[in-house]
Write a protein that holds these residues in place. Structure first.
Motif, PDB file in Angstrom:
ATOM      1  N   SER A  11      15.659  -1.930  24.626  1.00  0.00           N
ATOM      2  CA  SER A  11      15.848  -3.094  23.752  1.00  0.00           C
ATOM      3  C   SER A  11      14.553  -3.856  23.493  1.00  0.00           C
ATOM      4  N   LYS A  12      13.776  -4.078  24.541  1.00  0.00           N
ATOM      5  CA  LYS A  12      12.599  -4.942  24.416  1.00  0.00           C
ATOM      6  C   LYS A  12      11.336  -4.130  24.136  1.00  0.00           C
ATOM      7  N   ASN A  25      14.686  -7.772  39.491  1.00  0.00           N
ATOM      8  CA  ASN A  25      14.341  -7.697  38.068  1.00  0.00           C
ATOM      9  C   ASN A  25      12.882  -8.120  37.942  1.00  0.00           C
ATOM     10  N   GLY A  64      22.220   0.566  26.772  1.00  0.00           N
ATOM     11  CA  GLY A  64      21.374  -0.547  27.218  1.00  0.00           C
ATOM     12  C   GLY A  64      21.377  -0.711  28.726  1.00  0.00           C
ATOM     13  N   ALA A  65      20.633  -1.748  29.164  1.00  0.00           N
ATOM     14  CA  ALA A  65      20.517  -1.998  30.615  1.00  0.00           C
ATOM     15  C   ALA A  65      21.824  -2.543  31.172  1.00  0.00           C
ATOM     16  N   CYS A  66      22.586  -3.268  30.344  1.00  0.00           N
ATOM     17  CA  CYS A  66      23.817  -3.854  30.900  1.00  0.00           C
ATOM     18  C   CYS A  66      24.792  -2.745  31.281  1.00  0.00           C
ATOM     19  N   ASP A 120      16.224  -3.514  37.877  1.00  0.00           N
ATOM     20  CA  ASP A 120      16.559  -3.761  36.464  1.00  0.00           C
ATOM     21  C   ASP A 120      15.233  -3.952  35.716  1.00  0.00           C
ATOM     22  N   PHE A 153      18.984 -13.307  35.940  1.00  0.00           N
ATOM     23  CA  PHE A 153      19.636 -13.171  34.636  1.00  0.00           C
ATOM     24  C   PHE A 153      21.134 -13.503  34.819  1.00  0.00           C
ATOM     25  N   ASN A 173      13.128 -12.021  34.054  1.00  0.00           N
ATOM     26  CA  ASN A 173      13.762 -12.978  33.162  1.00  0.00           C
ATOM     27  C   ASN A 173      14.554 -13.908  34.082  1.00  0.00           C
ATOM     28  N   ARG A 193      21.528  -0.546  21.243  1.00  0.00           N
ATOM     29  CA  ARG A 193      22.196  -0.286  22.529  1.00  0.00           C
ATOM     30  C   ARG A 193      21.817   1.070  23.140  1.00  0.00           C
ATOM     31  N   TYR A 225      11.932  -5.052  31.009  1.00  0.00           N
ATOM     32  CA  TYR A 225      10.624  -5.599  30.568  1.00  0.00           C
ATOM     33  C   TYR A 225       9.462  -4.804  31.159  1.00  0.00           C
ATOM     34  N   SER A 236      16.286  -0.320  29.712  1.00  0.00           N
ATOM     35  CA  SER A 236      16.741  -0.518  28.336  1.00  0.00           C
ATOM     36  C   SER A 236      15.540  -0.375  27.410  1.00  0.00           C
TER      37      SER A 236
HETATM   38  N1  PLP Z   1      18.640  -7.430  32.370  1.00  0.00           N
HETATM   39  C1  PLP Z   1      17.837  -8.431  31.983  1.00  0.00           C
HETATM   40  C2  PLP Z   1      16.975  -9.073  32.985  1.00  0.00           C
HETATM   41  C3  PLP Z   1      17.823  -8.867  30.647  1.00  0.00           C
HETATM   42  O1  PLP Z   1      17.014  -9.865  30.279  1.00  0.00           O
HETATM   43  C4  PLP Z   1      18.669  -8.213  29.716  1.00  0.00           C
HETATM   44  C5  PLP Z   1      18.727  -8.642  28.320  1.00  0.00           C
HETATM   45  O2  PLP Z   1      18.167  -9.617  27.894  1.00  0.00           O
HETATM   46  C6  PLP Z   1      19.483  -7.173  30.176  1.00  0.00           C
HETATM   47  C7  PLP Z   1      19.454  -6.806  31.504  1.00  0.00           C
HETATM   48  C8  PLP Z   1      20.414  -6.444  29.245  1.00  0.00           C
HETATM   49  O3  PLP Z   1      19.662  -5.624  28.420  1.00  0.00           O
HETATM   50  P1  PLP Z   1      20.364  -4.829  27.204  1.00  0.00           P
HETATM   51  O4  PLP Z   1      20.747  -5.875  26.203  1.00  0.00           O
HETATM   52  O5  PLP Z   1      19.330  -3.963  26.687  1.00  0.00           O
HETATM   53  O6  PLP Z   1      21.526  -4.147  27.753  1.00  0.00           O
END
Ligand code: PLP
Length: 395
Positions: free
Chosen positions: A244-245, A176, A105-107, A214, A131, A180, A253, A217, A242
């Motif tokens: 994820s979205k 970002n 994931g991005a984190c 980052d 974030f 978000n 992940r 989105y 990521s």
């Molecule tokens: N960065 C931003 C701005 C996010 O909104 C999120 C998750 O909501 C993340 C990073 C982390 O993404 P991931 O859960 O895919 O690692």
């Protein structure tokens, strides 16, 4: 002795989780269908239809030892090639597999990017609203997070404040976009201006200021919105991505670091990521999800519901008297609270079964976040509750 550092973090309860559990408590009493829970940013649409078929194809057709075996430490070569080719095709930058590092994931991408370009005692600058997890991502690496207050007129960048904040300690700037929690997408003009300032300051200071972008989105951008690809404008960009979205699979992940091939030390940075993994106990994401991401990169879920909800809520809320920057993407919007104390405002909103998140934890007091990743029918029913809330404040 147990770690005082992590022990003290136990006190910093996430406001998002707190609002969500307050919403759940109301849902237990009146039924979840009657609670407008806009607290969590969990995708509300399913993964693409063909995604399960890709899983199945891999599980039934691929050699089991290979499929379930250890991945190379940078990520599976075939997958890195697929991702590089997709980025190259979409954005015209000659990415190769050497520029891609697979992460959970991005984190995890952020955890690697931060450590690759910043050392303890150095600083990374970001912009409110941001974030909230950026704090642990960055401070966990011993690096100081500097926050530039929000430009609440446009939610773009306050360049005067940024220029004042950049110093010899600045290792990187973190952006970002789409953002978000504001839902705002940085314009080409903003990105160009940022690139020009970072180029000038890097020259003046005699060291590269990296730009960490980052981008979870990246694909959730609404029709007609200017959505520049950041790496096109600044060579020293490190993307944290990521799936994820875009593919609606946050629980799987999967993401990556992508370094612009023209970035200074590009190859070293990707190799260093593998060393960083060893130090932070990150092992490559599961091989299965890597293969899936490689086959699915460039595709997305049907993301149209987010735009439908954004347009409807923006129109209705601004007509009621709420002020808000129109979201250009993501599934968030960030209106001004109807009283100075956004926490008190969000508590009041609970009386109307609206679960909102105060902007304080995003570094922007006085505002609140709506995560409208819900069914449109529910978003539509929430309008009446927002009206009652506005009325309670005399609008
Ligand atoms: N960065 C931003 C701005 C996010 O909104 C999120 C998750 O909501 C993340 C990073 C982390 O993404 P991931 O859960 O895919 O690692």
């Amino acid at each position: 002795m147990i770690s005082p550092k992590f022990r003290s973090m136990l006190k910093g309860e996430s406001v998002i989780r707190k609002m969500n559990s307050q919403g759940n408590a109301i849902a237990e009493k009146i039924g979840a269908e009657n609670v407008f829970d806009f607290s969590i940013g969990n995708p509300s649409v399913p993964a693409p239809e063909n995604l399960n078929a890709v899983f199945e194809e891999l599980l039934t057709g691929m050699d089991s030892v290979l499929l379930h075996g250890y991945s190379e430490s940078h990520g599976i070569l075939e997958v890195r090639k697929q991702i590089a080719a997709s980025l190259q095709k979409r954005f015209g930058i000659p990415f190769s597999y050497r520029d891609i590092f697979m992460t959970s994931g991005a984190c995890a991408a952020m955890a690697h990017a931060v450590r690759a370009v910043a050392s303890p005692g150095e600083e990374i600058i970001t912009f409110a609203p941001y974030f909230p997890e950026y704090k642990p991502y960055i401070e966990g690496a011993g690096v100081t997070l500097k926050i530039i207050p929000a430009d609440t007129e446009s939610f773009q960048i306050n360049f005067d404040l940024l220029e004042q904040e950049i110093s010899e300690k600045t290792a990187a700037v973190l952006i970002n976009t789409p953002n978000n929690p504001s839902g705002v997408v940085y314009s080409t003009e903003t990105v160009k201006r940022l690139a020009a300032l970072l180029t000038q300051k890097s020259e003046e200071l005699g060291h590269t200021i990296y730009l960490i972008s980052d981008e979870p989105y990246r694909e959730i951008v609404f029709a007609g919105v200017d959505n520049p690809f950041v790496s096109d404008y600044y060579a020293d960009t490190i993307i944290c991505y990521s799936f994820s979205k875009s593919l609606s699979l946050p629980g799987e992940r999967i993401g990556y670091v992508a370094v612009n091939p023209a970035c200074s030390m590009a190859e070293l940075i990707i190799d260093m990521c593998a060393q960083i993994s060893r130090c932070i106990g990150h092992n490559c994401p599961s091989s299965l999800i890597q293969y899936v991401a490689g086959r699915m990169c460039g595709e997305t879920s049907d993301l149209t519901v987010y735009e439908t909800n954004a347009r409807m809520l923006y129109k209705e809320l601004t007509a009621m008297g709420y002020t808000c920057q129109e979201p250009g993407g993501t599934f968030y919007m960030f209106p001004k609270a109807l009283e100075e104390d956004a926490m008190a405002f969000c508590q009041k909103a609970l009386e109307y079964n609206l679960v909102l998140v105060p902007g304080d934890s995003f570094g922007c007091p006085g505002y609140f976040r709506i995560s409208y990743c819900v069914q449109t029918e529910k978003a539509e029913r929430s309008v009446e509750a927002f009206k009652k809330l506005a009325k309670a404040y005399g609008l």
